[in-house]
Motif scaffolding. Sequence first.
Motif, PDB file in Angstrom:
ATOM      1  N   LEU A  78       5.717   3.129   3.403  1.00  0.00           N
ATOM      2  CA  LEU A  78       4.844   2.673   4.490  1.00  0.00           C
ATOM      3  C   LEU A  78       3.454   2.296   3.996  1.00  0.00           C
ATOM      4  O   LEU A  78       2.696   1.666   4.733  1.00  0.00           O
ATOM      5  CB  LEU A  78       4.723   3.775   5.550  1.00  0.00           C
ATOM      6  CG  LEU A  78       5.975   4.064   6.371  1.00  0.00           C
ATOM      7  CD1 LEU A  78       5.710   5.233   7.317  1.00  0.00           C
ATOM      8  CD2 LEU A  78       6.405   2.839   7.164  1.00  0.00           C
ATOM      9  N   ALA A  79       3.109   2.707   2.792  1.00  0.00           N
ATOM     10  CA  ALA A  79       1.778   2.418   2.258  1.00  0.00           C
ATOM     11  C   ALA A  79       1.753   1.123   1.464  1.00  0.00           C
ATOM     12  O   ALA A  79       0.842   0.892   0.665  1.00  0.00           O
ATOM     13  CB  ALA A  79       1.310   3.580   1.378  1.00  0.00           C
TER      14      ALA A  79
ATOM     15  N   ARG B 157       2.781  -5.379   2.352  1.00  0.00           N
ATOM     16  CA  ARG B 157       3.746  -6.324   2.899  1.00  0.00           C
ATOM     17  C   ARG B 157       4.711  -5.636   3.853  1.00  0.00           C
ATOM     18  O   ARG B 157       5.115  -6.225   4.860  1.00  0.00           O
ATOM     19  CB  ARG B 157       4.507  -7.017   1.771  1.00  0.00           C
ATOM     20  CG  ARG B 157       3.646  -8.003   0.987  1.00  0.00           C
ATOM     21  CD  ARG B 157       4.447  -8.772  -0.038  1.00  0.00           C
ATOM     22  NE  ARG B 157       3.612  -9.750  -0.738  1.00  0.00           N
ATOM     23  CZ  ARG B 157       4.046 -10.534  -1.697  1.00  0.00           C
ATOM     24  NH1 ARG B 157       5.312 -10.474  -2.093  1.00  0.00           N
ATOM     25  NH2 ARG B 157       3.230 -11.396  -2.290  1.00  0.00           N
ATOM     26  N   ARG B 158       5.067  -4.416   3.549  1.00  0.00           N
ATOM     27  CA  ARG B 158       5.978  -3.694   4.450  1.00  0.00           C
ATOM     28  C   ARG B 158       5.295  -3.369   5.769  1.00  0.00           C
ATOM     29  O   ARG B 158       5.919  -3.396   6.830  1.00  0.00           O
ATOM     30  CB  ARG B 158       6.488  -2.430   3.756  1.00  0.00           C
ATOM     31  CG  ARG B 158       7.418  -2.756   2.597  1.00  0.00           C
ATOM     32  CD  ARG B 158       7.743  -1.547   1.761  1.00  0.00           C
ATOM     33  NE  ARG B 158       8.340  -1.971   0.497  1.00  0.00           N
ATOM     34  CZ  ARG B 158       8.472  -1.202  -0.571  1.00  0.00           C
ATOM     35  NH1 ARG B 158       8.051   0.055  -0.535  1.00  0.00           N
ATOM     36  NH2 ARG B 158       9.022  -1.674  -1.678  1.00  0.00           N
ATOM     37  N   GLN B 159       4.010  -3.080   5.704  1.00  0.00           N
ATOM     38  CA  GLN B 159       3.280  -2.866   6.956  1.00  0.00           C
ATOM     39  C   GLN B 159       3.252  -4.140   7.787  1.00  0.00           C
ATOM     40  O   GLN B 159       3.426  -4.094   9.016  1.00  0.00           O
ATOM     41  CB  GLN B 159       1.857  -2.389   6.661  1.00  0.00           C
ATOM     42  CG  GLN B 159       1.780  -0.952   6.195  1.00  0.00           C
ATOM     43  CD  GLN B 159       0.416  -0.337   6.418  1.00  0.00           C
ATOM     44  OE1 GLN B 159      -0.473  -0.925   7.040  1.00  0.00           O
ATOM     45  NE2 GLN B 159       0.233   0.873   5.915  1.00  0.00           N
TER      46      GLN B 159
ATOM     47  N   GLU C 222      -1.567  17.319  -2.842  1.00  0.00           N
ATOM     48  CA  GLU C 222      -2.412  16.436  -3.644  1.00  0.00           C
ATOM     49  C   GLU C 222      -1.728  15.099  -3.903  1.00  0.00           C
ATOM     50  O   GLU C 222      -2.402  14.089  -4.108  1.00  0.00           O
ATOM     51  CB  GLU C 222      -2.765  17.117  -4.970  1.00  0.00           C
ATOM     52  CG  GLU C 222      -3.685  18.317  -4.813  1.00  0.00           C
ATOM     53  CD  GLU C 222      -4.094  18.905  -6.155  1.00  0.00           C
ATOM     54  OE1 GLU C 222      -3.697  18.335  -7.189  1.00  0.00           O
ATOM     55  OE2 GLU C 222      -4.800  19.932  -6.167  1.00  0.00           O
ATOM     56  N   GLU C 223      -0.403  15.094  -3.910  1.00  0.00           N
ATOM     57  CA  GLU C 223       0.333  13.842  -4.106  1.00  0.00           C
ATOM     58  C   GLU C 223       0.362  13.012  -2.840  1.00  0.00           C
ATOM     59  O   GLU C 223       0.250  11.790  -2.878  1.00  0.00           O
ATOM     60  CB  GLU C 223       1.770  14.142  -4.550  1.00  0.00           C
ATOM     61  CG  GLU C 223       1.921  14.620  -5.972  1.00  0.00           C
ATOM     62  CD  GLU C 223       3.381  14.791  -6.343  1.00  0.00           C
ATOM     63  OE1 GLU C 223       4.107  15.489  -5.591  1.00  0.00           O
ATOM     64  OE2 GLU C 223       3.810  14.226  -7.350  1.00  0.00           O
ATOM     65  N   ILE C 224       0.523  13.665  -1.709  1.00  0.00           N
ATOM     66  CA  ILE C 224       0.702  12.965  -0.443  1.00  0.00           C
ATOM     67  C   ILE C 224      -0.609  12.420   0.110  1.00  0.00           C
ATOM     68  O   ILE C 224      -0.653  11.323   0.676  1.00  0.00           O
ATOM     69  CB  ILE C 224       1.391  13.884   0.588  1.00  0.00           C
ATOM     70  CG1 ILE C 224       2.880  14.004   0.255  1.00  0.00           C
ATOM     71  CG2 ILE C 224       1.190  13.386   2.008  1.00  0.00           C
ATOM     72  CD1 ILE C 224       3.647  14.914   1.188  1.00  0.00           C
TER      73      ILE C 224
ATOM     74  N   GLU D  47      -4.186   5.666   1.849  1.00  0.00           N
ATOM     75  CA  GLU D  47      -3.984   4.234   1.621  1.00  0.00           C
ATOM     76  C   GLU D  47      -3.224   3.594   2.781  1.00  0.00           C
ATOM     77  O   GLU D  47      -3.556   2.476   3.206  1.00  0.00           O
ATOM     78  CB  GLU D  47      -3.240   4.013   0.307  1.00  0.00           C
ATOM     79  CG  GLU D  47      -2.909   2.556  -0.009  1.00  0.00           C
ATOM     80  CD  GLU D  47      -4.121   1.680  -0.221  1.00  0.00           C
ATOM     81  OE1 GLU D  47      -3.946   0.457  -0.393  1.00  0.00           O
ATOM     82  OE2 GLU D  47      -5.268   2.210  -0.217  1.00  0.00           O
ATOM     83  N   MET D  48      -2.221   4.284   3.295  1.00  0.00           N
ATOM     84  CA  MET D  48      -1.460   3.785   4.431  1.00  0.00           C
ATOM     85  C   MET D  48      -2.398   3.556   5.622  1.00  0.00           C
ATOM     86  O   MET D  48      -2.353   2.503   6.284  1.00  0.00           O
ATOM     87  CB  MET D  48      -0.372   4.789   4.802  1.00  0.00           C
ATOM     88  CG  MET D  48       0.483   4.402   5.999  1.00  0.00           C
ATOM     89  SD  MET D  48       1.746   5.659   6.347  1.00  0.00           S
ATOM     90  CE  MET D  48       0.705   7.021   6.910  1.00  0.00           C
ATOM     91  N   ASN D  49      -3.279   4.531   5.893  1.00  0.00           N
ATOM     92  CA  ASN D  49      -4.211   4.395   7.002  1.00  0.00           C
ATOM     93  C   ASN D  49      -5.252   3.312   6.745  1.00  0.00           C
ATOM     94  O   ASN D  49      -5.613   2.565   7.661  1.00  0.00           O
ATOM     95  CB  ASN D  49      -4.910   5.736   7.263  1.00  0.00           C
ATOM     96  CG  ASN D  49      -3.977   6.765   7.868  1.00  0.00           C
ATOM     97  OD1 ASN D  49      -3.012   6.415   8.545  1.00  0.00           O
ATOM     98  ND2 ASN D  49      -4.247   8.034   7.636  1.00  0.00           N
ATOM     99  N   ARG D  50      -5.730   3.209   5.501  1.00  0.00           N
ATOM    100  CA  ARG D  50      -6.725   2.187   5.183  1.00  0.00           C
ATOM    101  C   ARG D  50      -6.182   0.792   5.458  1.00  0.00           C
ATOM    102  O   ARG D  50      -6.848  -0.047   6.089  1.00  0.00           O
ATOM    103  CB  ARG D  50      -7.137   2.302   3.709  1.00  0.00           C
ATOM    104  CG  ARG D  50      -8.266   1.355   3.323  1.00  0.00           C
ATOM    105  CD  ARG D  50      -8.458   1.289   1.816  1.00  0.00           C
ATOM    106  NE  ARG D  50      -7.342   0.628   1.147  1.00  0.00           N
ATOM    107  CZ  ARG D  50      -7.181  -0.690   1.072  1.00  0.00           C
ATOM    108  NH1 ARG D  50      -8.048  -1.510   1.662  1.00  0.00           N
ATOM    109  NH2 ARG D  50      -6.150  -1.212   0.442  1.00  0.00           N
TER     110      ARG D  50
END
Length: 216
Positions: A19-20, A23-25, A98-100, A106-109
């Motif tokens: 999702l991040a 193009r997929r968004q 820390e990974e997520i 980035e997904m939200n940005r």
Amino acid sequence: MAVSPERRDVSELEALKALAHPRRQRILRELEAGGPATSASLARALTLNTGATSYHLRELARHGFVEDFVDPHAHGRERWWRAVQRDLRFPPRSEQSEEIRPVVDEMNRLAFAADLEEYRKAQTATEEGMDMPYSRGTIHVTPAELGEFFEEYIALLNRYKRAGPLPAEARPVQTRFLAFPTTTGGRDDERDDDVRDGAAAAGAEPDGGGPGTVRP
């Protein structure tokens, strides 16, 4: 008829990474707003490469965000896709590893940047009779109350989701909810209590408005 999508908690790192991707968004937004489509029609609408679009659709499908759609009017071996209707929930920041965390950030940005761009375009191309209402306000709530507020918002949103034929005047309209603790007005508790007590004695709310006052 209103529909209540099934809730899905998305906490798998690979699903969040899917999702991040910008193009997929874009593909998901197009499917959610415009309904089922083929990879070729999505590529034309988004000015993308058809082969790349097919790849991104398969990746989204692998993580359950899109699915095959059987169109009775499809020609030949056309493959149609549609967005899976789910109430997607992501890990709250306090529970992100820390990974997520950077993936969700980035997904939200990307999502917020796309929202602002669409809003800018809509301001100059709004159809007659389709004004864009907005509200900015402040509420005073506990963490538990904020959770309740959010669930009430989701329930209201689901009231206006429809399955089946749409009214002739219906249009896809983006809705967004954002709540965050304020960093202004950081007065100490003792002073806050004095202000509230003084306002109550005067028969008025402090600052000229109560919690939730809309200030465009």
